[in-house]
Design an enzyme around this catalytic site. Structure first.
Site, PDB file in Angstrom:
ATOM      1  N   CYS A 113       1.063  -1.005  -0.253  1.00  0.00           N
ATOM      2  CA  CYS A 113      -0.119   0.342  -0.055  1.00  0.00           C
ATOM      3  C   CYS A 113       0.714   1.451  -0.419  1.00  0.00           C
ATOM      4  O   CYS A 113       1.222   1.532  -1.354  1.00  0.00           O
ATOM      5  CB  CYS A 113      -1.347  -0.162   0.692  1.00  0.00           C
ATOM      6  SG  CYS A 113      -2.151   1.215   1.329  1.00  0.00           S
ATOM      7  N   HIS A 215      -3.173  -5.576   0.741  1.00  0.00           N
ATOM      8  CA  HIS A 215      -2.606  -5.100   2.429  1.00  0.00           C
ATOM      9  C   HIS A 215      -3.252  -6.801   2.537  1.00  0.00           C
ATOM     10  O   HIS A 215      -4.369  -7.233   3.895  1.00  0.00           O
ATOM     11  CB  HIS A 215      -3.898  -4.024   3.564  1.00  0.00           C
ATOM     12  CG  HIS A 215      -3.693  -3.742   3.855  1.00  0.00           C
ATOM     13  ND1 HIS A 215      -2.777  -2.292   3.956  1.00  0.00           N
ATOM     14  CD2 HIS A 215      -4.488  -2.426   2.338  1.00  0.00           C
ATOM     15  CE1 HIS A 215      -2.608  -1.261   3.800  1.00  0.00           C
ATOM     16  NE2 HIS A 215      -3.621  -0.873   3.224  1.00  0.00           N
ATOM     17  N   GLU A 217      -1.291  -8.237   4.734  1.00  0.00           N
ATOM     18  CA  GLU A 217      -1.243  -8.249   6.114  1.00  0.00           C
ATOM     19  C   GLU A 217      -2.419  -8.822   7.253  1.00  0.00           C
ATOM     20  O   GLU A 217      -2.425  -9.714   7.417  1.00  0.00           O
ATOM     21  CB  GLU A 217      -0.347  -7.226   7.269  1.00  0.00           C
ATOM     22  CG  GLU A 217      -1.469  -6.252   7.744  1.00  0.00           C
ATOM     23  CD  GLU A 217      -1.750  -5.645   6.109  1.00  0.00           C
ATOM     24  OE1 GLU A 217      -1.412  -5.377   5.163  1.00  0.00           O
ATOM     25  OE2 GLU A 217      -1.900  -4.098   6.940  1.00  0.00           O
TER      26      GLU A 217
END
Ligand SMILES: [Mn+2]
Length: 237
Positions: A113, A215, A217
């Site tokens: 990002c 993203h 994660e």
């Protein structure tokens, strides 16, 4: 061999009340735990003087740049657009120095990002300051309030890219960005696009660099593909 992963930290500027007058440098637990699935020693690099970047990079094998504030347009020579979000130039300056030091020392660099956008700026590229002002970008890249664990838009991954070694050509991602890559820096190659033509991933042939606009994660607990992305970063990048 255990890889030492330096994750450049962010700072909670607004934390004065909650932390009894203190500011706090931090990184998302989801990012740390995604790395801890594999043979790594993650460490947080607190925001510091750019002059310290070379010494920090000497201590680590992999540099990771996470999400957060908009990159200040000062670093790509533009005036601020009225829809620019919060910026924090000291973080930008430190991370730009980390990226340059990591390339000089041939260390792996992964950005997600804002982290991806920061790599592009560090290498001389520019950003769209607010894609929502540009009618040609029709896909919603800000999926909130839909939860982060859900993937909302499709990307197309080049079949000659690093990502294509473990991800399919047509792939779904989550999306939390109102900025995007405009001019891609020399030496970087776009390897994935959204259907409205925004760069969603890049890599380098010369250097150990991977950037993704989504993203992972926030996804790996729910999606095997994203665990494979962490494995790739740790073991192959
Ligand atoms: Mn997107």
């Amino acid at each position: 061999m255990t890889k030492i992963v330096g994750i450049a930290g962010n700072r909670v500027i607004e934390s004065i009340d909650y932390f009894h007058g203190n500011h706090v440098d931090y990184i998302q637990t989801e990012l740390i735990e995604g790395l801890q699935m594999f043979d790594t020693l993650p460490i947080i690099l607190p925001i510091g003087q750019p002059e310290l970047a070379e010494k920090y990079i000497e201590k680590i094998d992999i540099l990771i740049l996470a999400g957060g504030q908009d990159v200040s347009p000062i670093y790509y020579n533009e005036e601020p657009n009225r829809n620019l979000g919060m910026t924090f130039p000291p973080r930008d300056a430190f991370e730009i120095a980390l990226v340059k030091a990591a390339i000089r020392q041939n260390k792996a660099v992964f950005g997600l990002c804002r982290g991806m956008q920061l790599i592009n700026v560090a290498l001389g590229g520019s950003l769209f300051q607010d894609i929502n002002q540009l009618p040609e970008f029709k896909v919603s890249h800000l999926q909130a309030p839909t939860r982060e664990c859900f993937k909302t838009h499709r990307i197309k991954i080049s079949n000659d890219s690093k990502l294509s070694s473990f991800l399919p050509e047509s792939y779904l991602v989550n999306s939390y960005h109102h900025q995007a890559i405009n001019q891609l820096a020399d030496g970087l190659f776009a390897t994935a696009y959204s259907s409205d033509g925004l760069i969603e991933a890049f890599e380098s042939q010369e250097h150990r660099i991977l950037g993704v606009q989504w993203h992972p994660e926030m996804l790996w607990r729910y999606h095997e593909d994203d665990r494979q992305l962490f494995k790739y970063i740790v073991e192959c990048l």
